[in-house]
Design a protein around this motif. Structure first.
Motif, PDB file in Angstrom:
ATOM      1  N   ARG A 203     -45.210 -30.608 -46.328  1.00 49.74           N
ATOM      2  CA  ARG A 203     -44.935 -31.472 -47.471  1.00 49.74           C
ATOM      3  C   ARG A 203     -43.833 -30.871 -48.325  1.00 49.74           C
ATOM      4  O   ARG A 203     -43.631 -29.650 -48.341  1.00 49.74           O
ATOM      5  CB  ARG A 203     -46.186 -31.695 -48.322  1.00 49.74           C
ATOM      6  N   VAL A 204     -43.125 -31.740 -49.002  1.00 48.34           N
ATOM      7  CA  VAL A 204     -42.054 -31.308 -49.890  1.00 48.34           C
ATOM      8  C   VAL A 204     -42.683 -30.812 -51.188  1.00 48.34           C
ATOM      9  O   VAL A 204     -43.550 -31.489 -51.759  1.00 48.34           O
ATOM     10  CB  VAL A 204     -41.088 -32.478 -50.180  1.00 48.34           C
ATOM     11  N   PRO A 205     -42.292 -29.629 -51.682  1.00 40.79           N
ATOM     12  CA  PRO A 205     -42.839 -29.177 -52.965  1.00 40.79           C
ATOM     13  C   PRO A 205     -42.409 -30.128 -54.080  1.00 40.79           C
ATOM     14  O   PRO A 205     -41.309 -30.675 -54.061  1.00 40.79           O
ATOM     15  CB  PRO A 205     -42.238 -27.780 -53.139  1.00 40.79           C
ATOM     16  N   ASP A 206     -43.295 -30.314 -55.024  1.00 35.36           N
ATOM     17  CA  ASP A 206     -42.992 -31.234 -56.118  1.00 35.36           C
ATOM     18  C   ASP A 206     -41.951 -30.672 -57.074  1.00 35.36           C
ATOM     19  O   ASP A 206     -41.200 -31.431 -57.698  1.00 35.36           O
ATOM     20  CB  ASP A 206     -44.287 -31.546 -56.889  1.00 35.36           C
ATOM     21  N   GLU A 207     -41.890 -29.355 -57.158  1.00 31.35           N
ATOM     22  CA  GLU A 207     -40.967 -28.750 -58.124  1.00 31.35           C
ATOM     23  C   GLU A 207     -40.647 -27.324 -57.710  1.00 31.35           C
ATOM     24  O   GLU A 207     -41.489 -26.627 -57.151  1.00 31.35           O
ATOM     25  CB  GLU A 207     -41.595 -28.751 -59.521  1.00 31.35           C
ATOM     26  N   LEU A 208     -39.418 -26.919 -57.977  1.00 34.33           N
ATOM     27  CA  LEU A 208     -39.018 -25.529 -57.833  1.00 34.33           C
ATOM     28  C   LEU A 208     -38.434 -25.084 -59.153  1.00 34.33           C
ATOM     29  O   LEU A 208     -37.639 -25.803 -59.772  1.00 34.33           O
ATOM     30  CB  LEU A 208     -37.987 -25.348 -56.710  1.00 34.33           C
ATOM     31  N   ARG A 209     -38.832 -23.883 -59.591  1.00 28.91           N
ATOM     32  CA  ARG A 209     -38.360 -23.366 -60.883  1.00 28.91           C
ATOM     33  C   ARG A 209     -37.764 -21.978 -60.699  1.00 28.91           C
ATOM     34  O   ARG A 209     -38.320 -21.125 -59.996  1.00 28.91           O
ATOM     35  CB  ARG A 209     -39.501 -23.262 -61.899  1.00 28.91           C
ATOM     36  N   LEU A 210     -36.623 -21.773 -61.326  1.00 26.40           N
ATOM     37  CA  LEU A 210     -36.012 -20.460 -61.418  1.00 26.40           C
ATOM     38  C   LEU A 210     -36.175 -19.969 -62.847  1.00 26.40           C
ATOM     39  O   LEU A 210     -35.787 -20.661 -63.800  1.00 26.40           O
ATOM     40  CB  LEU A 210     -34.524 -20.538 -61.074  1.00 26.40           C
ATOM     41  N   LEU A 211     -36.759 -18.797 -62.999  1.00 30.14           N
ATOM     42  CA  LEU A 211     -36.944 -18.201 -64.320  1.00 30.14           C
ATOM     43  C   LEU A 211     -35.965 -17.043 -64.476  1.00 30.14           C
ATOM     44  O   LEU A 211     -36.084 -16.031 -63.782  1.00 30.14           O
ATOM     45  CB  LEU A 211     -38.385 -17.706 -64.482  1.00 30.14           C
ATOM     46  N   TYR A 212     -34.996 -17.210 -65.364  1.00 36.35           N
ATOM     47  CA  TYR A 212     -33.997 -16.174 -65.613  1.00 36.35           C
ATOM     48  C   TYR A 212     -34.462 -15.313 -66.784  1.00 36.35           C
ATOM     49  O   TYR A 212     -34.473 -15.749 -67.933  1.00 36.35           O
ATOM     50  CB  TYR A 212     -32.635 -16.810 -65.907  1.00 36.35           C
ATOM     51  N   LEU A 213     -34.825 -14.086 -66.467  1.00 37.51           N
ATOM     52  CA  LEU A 213     -35.470 -13.235 -67.458  1.00 37.51           C
ATOM     53  C   LEU A 213     -34.481 -12.516 -68.368  1.00 37.51           C
ATOM     54  O   LEU A 213     -34.883 -11.984 -69.398  1.00 37.51           O
ATOM     55  CB  LEU A 213     -36.371 -12.209 -66.755  1.00 37.51           C
ATOM     56  N   ALA A 214     -33.199 -12.495 -68.004  1.00 34.73           N
ATOM     57  CA  ALA A 214     -32.233 -11.816 -68.868  1.00 34.73           C
ATOM     58  C   ALA A 214     -31.892 -12.641 -70.100  1.00 34.73           C
ATOM     59  O   ALA A 214     -31.602 -12.082 -71.156  1.00 34.73           O
ATOM     60  CB  ALA A 214     -30.965 -11.486 -68.085  1.00 34.73           C
ATOM     61  N   ASP A 215     -31.920 -13.971 -69.969  1.00 36.12           N
ATOM     62  CA  ASP A 215     -31.579 -14.803 -71.117  1.00 36.12           C
ATOM     63  C   ASP A 215     -32.629 -15.870 -71.417  1.00 36.12           C
ATOM     64  O   ASP A 215     -32.396 -16.757 -72.243  1.00 36.12           O
ATOM     65  CB  ASP A 215     -30.204 -15.453 -70.937  1.00 36.12           C
ATOM     66  N   GLY A 216     -33.782 -15.797 -70.757  1.00 36.29           N
ATOM     67  CA  GLY A 216     -34.887 -16.690 -71.089  1.00 36.29           C
ATOM     68  C   GLY A 216     -34.638 -18.150 -70.769  1.00 36.29           C
ATOM     69  O   GLY A 216     -35.051 -19.036 -71.516  1.00 36.29           O
ATOM     70  N   THR A 217     -33.997 -18.403 -69.632  1.00 37.23           N
ATOM     71  CA  THR A 217     -33.693 -19.773 -69.222  1.00 37.23           C
ATOM     72  C   THR A 217     -34.518 -20.142 -67.997  1.00 37.23           C
ATOM     73  O   THR A 217     -34.696 -19.327 -67.088  1.00 37.23           O
ATOM     74  CB  THR A 217     -32.201 -19.925 -68.887  1.00 37.23           C
ATOM     75  N   ALA A 218     -35.002 -21.376 -67.963  1.00 43.73           N
ATOM     76  CA  ALA A 218     -35.728 -21.898 -66.801  1.00 43.73           C
ATOM     77  C   ALA A 218     -34.958 -23.097 -66.244  1.00 43.73           C
ATOM     78  O   ALA A 218     -34.596 -24.008 -66.988  1.00 43.73           O
ATOM     79  CB  ALA A 218     -37.140 -22.311 -67.186  1.00 43.73           C
ATOM     80  N   LEU A 219     -34.684 -23.059 -64.943  1.00 44.03           N
ATOM     81  CA  LEU A 219     -34.025 -24.170 -64.265  1.00 44.03           C
ATOM     82  C   LEU A 219     -35.013 -24.817 -63.315  1.00 44.03           C
ATOM     83  O   LEU A 219     -35.740 -24.126 -62.584  1.00 44.03           O
ATOM     84  CB  LEU A 219     -32.793 -23.689 -63.491  1.00 44.03           C
ATOM     85  N   THR A 220     -35.037 -26.133 -63.296  1.00 47.89           N
ATOM     86  CA  THR A 220     -35.991 -26.873 -62.471  1.00 47.89           C
ATOM     87  C   THR A 220     -35.245 -27.764 -61.491  1.00 47.89           C
ATOM     88  O   THR A 220     -34.230 -28.373 -61.830  1.00 47.89           O
ATOM     89  CB  THR A 220     -36.902 -27.741 -63.356  1.00 47.89           C
ATOM     90  N   TYR A 221     -35.768 -27.815 -60.276  1.00 52.60           N
ATOM     91  CA  TYR A 221     -35.189 -28.658 -59.224  1.00 52.60           C
ATOM     92  C   TYR A 221     -36.322 -29.418 -58.550  1.00 52.60           C
ATOM     93  O   TYR A 221     -37.336 -28.825 -58.179  1.00 52.60           O
ATOM     94  CB  TYR A 221     -34.439 -27.779 -58.214  1.00 52.60           C
ATOM     95  N   ARG A 222     -36.148 -30.704 -58.400  1.00 54.32           N
ATOM     96  CA  ARG A 222     -37.144 -31.542 -57.723  1.00 54.32           C
ATOM     97  C   ARG A 222     -36.514 -32.127 -56.460  1.00 54.32           C
ATOM     98  O   ARG A 222     -35.704 -33.062 -56.538  1.00 54.32           O
ATOM     99  CB  ARG A 222     -37.638 -32.644 -58.662  1.00 54.32           C
ATOM    100  N   PRO A 223     -36.849 -31.581 -55.318  1.00 53.33           N
ATOM    101  CA  PRO A 223     -36.201 -32.003 -54.077  1.00 53.33           C
ATOM    102  C   PRO A 223     -36.790 -33.304 -53.538  1.00 53.33           C
ATOM    103  O   PRO A 223     -37.893 -33.708 -53.907  1.00 53.33           O
ATOM    104  CB  PRO A 223     -36.515 -30.846 -53.120  1.00 53.33           C
ATOM    105  N   ASP A 224     -36.034 -33.957 -52.663  1.00 55.11           N
ATOM    106  CA  ASP A 224     -36.587 -35.083 -51.918  1.00 55.11           C
ATOM    107  C   ASP A 224     -36.365 -34.819 -50.434  1.00 55.11           C
ATOM    108  O   ASP A 224     -35.469 -34.061 -50.037  1.00 55.11           O
ATOM    109  CB  ASP A 224     -35.963 -36.418 -52.348  1.00 55.11           C
TER     110      ASP A 224
END
Length: 292
Positions: A203-224
């Protein structure tokens, strides 16, 4: 005992044939010779303090998620830093050699910087509320590509499975969020993880998240799924090119801006260097297109 073995001898395990990980696939796309140096020759690369710090922070977070949710606190993470560093320094002499010893004042400053990254992590999510089902999970899959089987390998920093069945892959980055123009490499890695989950879990994951700890940023990707199938064709093409080069070792350099930080200029003909003798493709020759 195998023929030719002697008492007390330890037989080295056979080398596994190379496979595509996000890093190795990116290496080949950037410079085929760099892929050879890392995946086939396995030339040594001295680690930097930033790289070792990333490994240390990952180790702390792995240990943190082994504890009960209620105990996953900032204080607990900081308390794990020292023991995790001691274990890492013992297992990885090149990392320990970055400092003069346990009393090196630079080591204390460096450990404080790792502690700061962990503090930033707690601003991005509450680990006590995370439904982690797998941490530092090795994934292996075979992609049935148009030109043959493509072996994929990777490590998922964390896989979360919510009570409603929602799947989320989380990856920690101890550097800063990439600037404009470098988003492609991030998206490449995220798609790779999404495809690995699709192949191993169906199954395709519903969400992927990258957590950047140097500057406190979270990036989210929702694949199809359609997008992942297109990405699979890209990986198939990369592996086909590797298979073509593997029998003779014809991995060519691609000189560019990334050469500034490459550890292998002395072995690169693009910089008047001489590569080591090609050791041949490790493992089953069939993985290299049926040729030795």
């Amino acid at each position: 005992m195998p023929d030719g073995a002697t008492a007390g001898a330890v037989e080295a395990p056979p080398r596994r044939p190379p496979a595509l990980s996000p890093s190795r696939a990116s290496d080949f796309r950037r410079c085929p010779l760099l892929y050879r140096f890392r995946a086939v020759d396995r030339l040594p690369e001295p680690p930097s303090r930033a790289q070792v710090r990333g490994t240390l922070v990952h180790a702390v977070l792995e240990r943190l998620f082994a504890d009960p949710p209620a105990t996953r606190t900032p204080a607990a993470a900081r308390a794990l830093l020292g023991p995790c560093w001691d274990e890492l320094a013992t297992a990885w002499p090149d990392a320990a050699a970055l400092f003069a010893g346990p009393d090196d004042p630079e080591l204390a400053v460096w450990l404080d910087s790792a502690s700061g990254l962990l503090d930033t992590y707690f601003t991005l999510e509450d680990p006590a509320a995370v439904p982690a089902s797998a941490v530092e999970e090795r994934v292996e899959a075979t992609l049935d590509g148009g030109t043959g089987s493509v072996p994929l390998r990777g490590i998922l920093d964390r896989l979360d499975e919510a009570p409603d069945g929602t799947l989320r892959v989380v990856d920690y980055k101890t550097g800063r969020t990439p600037g404009e123009g470098f988003e492609g490499s991030v998206l490449f890695q995220l798609k790779f993880y999404a495809l690995a989950v699709l192949l191993t879990r169906g199954r395709v994951p519903d969400e992927l998240r990258l957590l950047y700890l140097a500057d406190g940023t979270a990036l989210t990707y929702r694949p199809d799924e359609a997008e992942l199938h297109r990405f699979a064709r890209l990986l198939d093409a990369v592996w086909a090119a590797i298979r073509r080069a593997a029998p003779t070792g014809d991995f060519r350099p691609n000189r560019g801006s990334a050469c500034r930080t490459c550890d292998h200029k002395a072995a690169c003909p693009a910089w008047d260097g001489t590569p080591p003798p090609y050791p041949g493709w490790p493992g089953d020759p069939a993985a290299a297109g049926g040729e030795a």
